[in-house]
Design a protein around this motif. Structure first.
Motif, PDB file in Angstrom:
ATOM      1  N   TYR A 203       0.859  -1.176   0.000  1.00  0.00           N
ATOM      2  CA  TYR A 203       0.000   0.000   0.000  1.00  0.00           C
ATOM      3  C   TYR A 203       0.902   1.235   0.000  1.00  0.00           C
ATOM      4  O   TYR A 203       1.798   1.360   0.835  1.00  0.00           O
ATOM      5  N   MET A 204       0.647   2.162  -0.934  1.00  0.00           N
ATOM      6  CA  MET A 204       1.558   3.282  -1.157  1.00  0.00           C
ATOM      7  C   MET A 204       0.820   4.619  -1.154  1.00  0.00           C
ATOM      8  O   MET A 204      -0.398   4.671  -1.324  1.00  0.00           O
ATOM      9  N   ASN A 205       1.598   5.678  -0.997  1.00  0.00           N
ATOM     10  CA  ASN A 205       1.075   7.037  -1.125  1.00  0.00           C
ATOM     11  C   ASN A 205       2.176   7.916  -1.692  1.00  0.00           C
ATOM     12  O   ASN A 205       3.232   8.072  -1.079  1.00  0.00           O
ATOM     13  N   GLU A 206       1.950   8.437  -2.898  1.00  0.00           N
ATOM     14  CA  GLU A 206       2.921   9.308  -3.569  1.00  0.00           C
ATOM     15  C   GLU A 206       4.298   8.661  -3.633  1.00  0.00           C
ATOM     16  O   GLU A 206       5.324   9.301  -3.385  1.00  0.00           O
ATOM     17  N   GLY A 207       4.314   7.375  -3.984  1.00  0.00           N
ATOM     18  CA  GLY A 207       5.569   6.659  -4.151  1.00  0.00           C
ATOM     19  C   GLY A 207       6.184   6.131  -2.878  1.00  0.00           C
ATOM     20  O   GLY A 207       7.190   5.424  -2.928  1.00  0.00           O
ATOM     21  N   LYS A 208       5.609   6.444  -1.729  1.00  0.00           N
ATOM     22  CA  LYS A 208       6.114   5.967  -0.447  1.00  0.00           C
ATOM     23  C   LYS A 208       5.323   4.744   0.006  1.00  0.00           C
ATOM     24  O   LYS A 208       4.090   4.721  -0.099  1.00  0.00           O
ATOM     25  N   ILE A 209       6.027   3.745   0.504  1.00  0.00           N
ATOM     26  CA  ILE A 209       5.351   2.555   1.010  1.00  0.00           C
ATOM     27  C   ILE A 209       4.841   2.821   2.415  1.00  0.00           C
ATOM     28  O   ILE A 209       5.612   3.147   3.323  1.00  0.00           O
TER      29      ILE A 209
END
Length: 234
Positions: A203-209
């Motif tokens: 699960y990611m957000n703006e390329g961050k895990i």
């Protein structure tokens, strides 16, 4: 299972073929890396391909694994990694230096069979194949698709499926061949290889895990064995 045997054994053979190609074309590959270099970056000592390692999971599931930390220049003390790129930021080679500042070994990047390979080499001229794994990187639509680490008789492979922008699945395989160099008739025997399979749900957000769930797969059943959460989002 037999299909996996054939596919991964073919990958091991391809790894041997690309090593032979590297040695046979080393002069032109070395000269191209030197002439085409336009940019360089540094990092602290790192595993595999350092900051260029395309894996989304390896540093999350492997204790003591380091992709390296970007630094502005080569340190006066301590090991480091130098990354060299052409004018389009395509990687040319990665040079690994020891704590005493001596060149240890170099990964050369070459295109082979429509994939990007990183070949470990030691020495200057002539080169020799450094005794560590080589890496095969394949992309689809600009995103990592398959990342394979190939040894003399084994393969670690990650296969990615970017189902959504904020959710990725990665099938992870570790294959050990027990019939390298044996009679090809043994290809039919499942006892001649070992295969482990896992699944990472990312699960990611703006390329961050943000979160990673890691499952062992056996008999088509998923068993959760590890969970990673980014401490920023806990």
């Amino acid at each position: 299972m037999k299909d996996y045997y054939i596919a991964f054994d073919s990958l091991i053979k391809e790894g041997n073929d690309v090593l032979e190609y590297m040695i046979g074309h080393q002069i032109e590959i070395i000269n191209h890396a030197k002439k085409a270099k336009c940019y360089e970056l540094y990092s602290s000592s790192a595993d595999d391909l350092g900051i260029l390692t395309p894996s989304l999971i390896r540093d999350k599931i492997t204790s003591g694994y380091h992709k390296g930390r970007r630094i502005k220049q080569a340190p006066l003390k301590g090991g480091y990694v130098l990354y060299e790129f052409d004018n389009t930021m395509k990687p040319l080679r990665i040079r690994n230096y020891t704590k005493k500042g001596h060149l240890d070994f170099t990964f050369y990047f070459i295109n082979y069979n429509d994939a990007l390979f990183a070949i470990p080499c030691g020495g200057n001229r002539p080169l020799y194949i450094y005794p560590t794994d080589l890496h095969k990187i394949e992309y689809r639509e600009g995103k990592i698709w398959k990342y394979s680490t190939i040894a003399s008789n084994s393969v670690w492979q990650e296969v990615y499926d970017f189902e959504q922008n904020d959710y990725v699945e990665c099938k992870n395989y570790y294959y050990v061949s027990k019939s390298v160099g044996r009679n090809k008739n043994l290809l039919k025997e499942e006892s001649n290889f070992s295969l482990q399979t896992w699944l990472a749900k990312i699960y990611m957000n703006e390329g961050k895990i943000l979160r990673l769930l890691y499952y062992n797969i056996s008999n088509n059943e998923e068993e959760l064995i590890y969970e990673y959460r980014n401490k920023i989002y806990r």
